[in-house]
Design an enzyme around this catalytic site. Structure first.
Site, PDB file in Angstrom:
ATOM      1  N   SER A 146       0.898  -1.065   0.048  1.00 37.93           N
ATOM      2  CA  SER A 146       0.101   0.024   0.054  1.00 37.93           C
ATOM      3  C   SER A 146       0.868   1.282   0.026  1.00 37.93           C
ATOM      4  O   SER A 146       1.978   1.307   0.269  1.00 37.93           O
ATOM      5  CB  SER A 146      -0.739   0.041   1.420  1.00 37.93           C
ATOM      6  OG  SER A 146      -1.580   1.288   1.350  1.00 37.93           O
ATOM      7  N   TYR A 159      -1.781  -0.215  10.571  1.00 39.29           N
ATOM      8  CA  TYR A 159      -1.790  -0.509   9.185  1.00 39.29           C
ATOM      9  C   TYR A 159      -0.458  -0.137   8.357  1.00 39.29           C
ATOM     10  O   TYR A 159       0.117  -1.003   7.614  1.00 39.29           O
ATOM     11  CB  TYR A 159      -2.922   0.084   8.586  1.00 39.29           C
ATOM     12  CG  TYR A 159      -3.300  -0.132   7.052  1.00 39.29           C
ATOM     13  CD1 TYR A 159      -3.519  -1.448   6.789  1.00 39.29           C
ATOM     14  CD2 TYR A 159      -2.831   0.702   6.064  1.00 39.29           C
ATOM     15  CE1 TYR A 159      -3.774  -1.842   5.298  1.00 39.29           C
ATOM     16  CE2 TYR A 159      -3.276   0.605   4.701  1.00 39.29           C
ATOM     17  CZ  TYR A 159      -3.703  -0.869   4.538  1.00 39.29           C
ATOM     18  OH  TYR A 159      -3.863  -1.081   3.094  1.00 39.29           O
TER      19      TYR A 159
END
Length: 250
Positions: A146, A159
């Site tokens: 990501s 995250y």
């Protein structure tokens, strides 16, 4: 149109029940790959396998369950001849302020995003490196990370930590697996998937959804990039791809 050079290859895709995983399965199957669809939601991968038809199998497996992954690897070997490509796509994005209230969420992200990626790779690595795979051109390991693996923000700390971990581990694996397995890191920005709906912290979920409503890329567009990476001749490795909506700032 299927490429004759890929017709004998098999791709294993984790998190194949929706989003980037499902789109990648469709793209690679269209390119002539056999595909093994791994996910927890059996009904969704069963439906996708039925949609794709010959050369697609659905295997219910949670990447946090090593025994389930070992059983899946056995089926892939027996039914599809072993994995030439592993797409580590399974992931969860449970953003929110770091606190004891979010303990279950941040543990889940570590277990799925980071440990799940490591475990799936460990289980399928022998297949990716096998002599049969080398005869077909060698293995490929695709890790879906990501933009959060580059940019940490308030409420995405854990995250981001998992994705930074995937990024660092991918580079190490790139060097370690040469020349038998190519390693590619894909770092999407905002993608039109269901991930925001899983966020349990209400205020964070609302803020994230506004960002998603403003601009996203489609899962199929990420899948096209994965298919392109895999289509390159073996002497060429595309090791890292950062892709975002053109208007995404961070």
């Amino acid at each position: 149109m299927a490429d004759p050079q890929t017709a004998a290859r098999t791709a294993v895709i984790t998190g194949a029940s929706s989003g980037i995983g499902a789109a990648t399965a469709r793209a690679l199957h269209a390119d002539g790959y056999r595909v093994a669809l791994l996910a927890r939601r059996a009904d969704r991968i069963d439906a996708l396998a039925a949609e794709l038809g010959d050369g697609a199998i659905a295997i219910r497996a949670d990447v946090t369950d090593r025994d389930a992954l070992v059983a899946a690897a056995g089926r892939v070997q027996a039914e599809l001849g072993g994995a030439d490509v592993l797409v580590n796509n399974a992931g969860t994005m449970l953003l929110g302020p770091f606190s004891a209230d979010q303990r279950d969420d941040y543990r889940a992200m570590v277990e799925v995003n980071l440990l799940g990626t490591l475990t799936a790779t460990e289980v399928f690595l022998d297949q990716l490196k096998s002599s049969d795979q080398r005869k077909r051109g060698g293995g490929d390991l695709i890790n879906i990370s990501s933009v959060a693996g580059r940019t940490a923000r308030a409420t995405n700390g854990v995250y981001a930590a998992t994705k930074w971990g995937v990024n660092g581990w991918s580079e190490s694996m790139r060097q370690e697996l040469l020349p038998d397995v190519r390693v590619t890191l894909i770092e999407p920005g905002v993608v039109d998937t269901e991930l925001p709906t899983h966020i349990t912290h209400a205020a964070t979920r609302e803020a994230v959804q506004k960002g998603y409503d403003a601009a996203t890329v489609k899962p199929g567009e990420i899948a096209e990039i994965i298919a392109f990476v895999l289509s390159r001749p073996r002497h060429l490795a595309i090791n890292e791809v950062l892709v975002r909506p053109a208007t995404q700032l961070g």
